[in-house]
Design a protein around this motif. Sequence first.
Motif, PDB file in Angstrom:
ATOM      1  N   GLU A   1       0.868  -1.036  -0.259  1.00 19.79           N
ATOM      2  CA  GLU A   1      -0.166  -0.093   0.023  1.00 19.79           C
ATOM      3  C   GLU A   1       0.693   1.612   0.083  1.00 19.79           C
ATOM      4  O   GLU A   1       0.793   2.082  -0.640  1.00 19.79           O
TER       5      GLU A   1
ATOM      6  N   TRP B   1      -3.638  -4.334  -3.891  1.00 25.56           N
ATOM      7  CA  TRP B   1      -4.002  -3.590  -2.698  1.00 25.56           C
ATOM      8  C   TRP B   1      -4.834  -2.643  -2.546  1.00 25.56           C
ATOM      9  O   TRP B   1      -5.351  -2.845  -1.848  1.00 25.56           O
ATOM     10  N   TRP B   2      -5.579  -3.062  -4.235  1.00 24.02           N
ATOM     11  CA  TRP B   2      -7.018  -2.298  -4.533  1.00 24.02           C
ATOM     12  C   TRP B   2      -7.979  -3.314  -4.076  1.00 24.02           C
ATOM     13  O   TRP B   2      -7.911  -4.181  -4.984  1.00 24.02           O
TER      14      TRP B   2
ATOM     15  N   LYS C   1      -6.644   5.074  -0.200  1.00 20.62           N
ATOM     16  CA  LYS C   1      -5.419   3.483  -0.171  1.00 20.62           C
ATOM     17  C   LYS C   1      -4.773   3.632  -1.181  1.00 20.62           C
ATOM     18  O   LYS C   1      -3.163   3.686  -1.790  1.00 20.62           O
TER      19      LYS C   1
END
Length: 170
Positions: free
Chosen positions: A37, A55-56, A64
């Motif tokens: 992140e 991370w998304w 984020k």
Amino acid sequence: MQVDHLLRLDRLDLSLVWGDEALLGQEIGGVTATDLEDPARFLQAGEIVLSGLVWWARDGDPAKTERFVSALREAGAVALLAGETHGEVPAELADACRSHRIALLAVPAHTSFRAITEAVYLRQWGELSRRPTDHYALPENVRVDLDRALERGASRLDHKLDPRAALLCR
């Protein structure tokens, strides 16, 4: 090698999501792959960043995305190459890259990050071998082999580099 050179390599099949001429003309100094992140501490100025966007999340926190892209900007990354892991590159990621002036390229599922990394370093080695200096980063026989492979459009040089690396390590 400049960012826009990657777009011209048909075998990679990358596409431009966002970036202007100035951003696409930036020199690539290296490659880092990350799905952290906040990748800032692992990045060097001039690098392209490869991310599978693990991370998304579609229903995730938009902060984020902002944190990830601002970390790229702070570290001096020249482009983000985002895997189309979620079917496409998310619009919010494109907006953040536009806001932070980071070129954004889409990496289709059939293109590996390894192929991109090899393309960058192969090109950089080829450029090193052509510099007009009294010395070279690579021995003559290795430079000749790499030049020939580049001229033939080689996408993988493992079989050429492994024996040459053994010679260099003697």
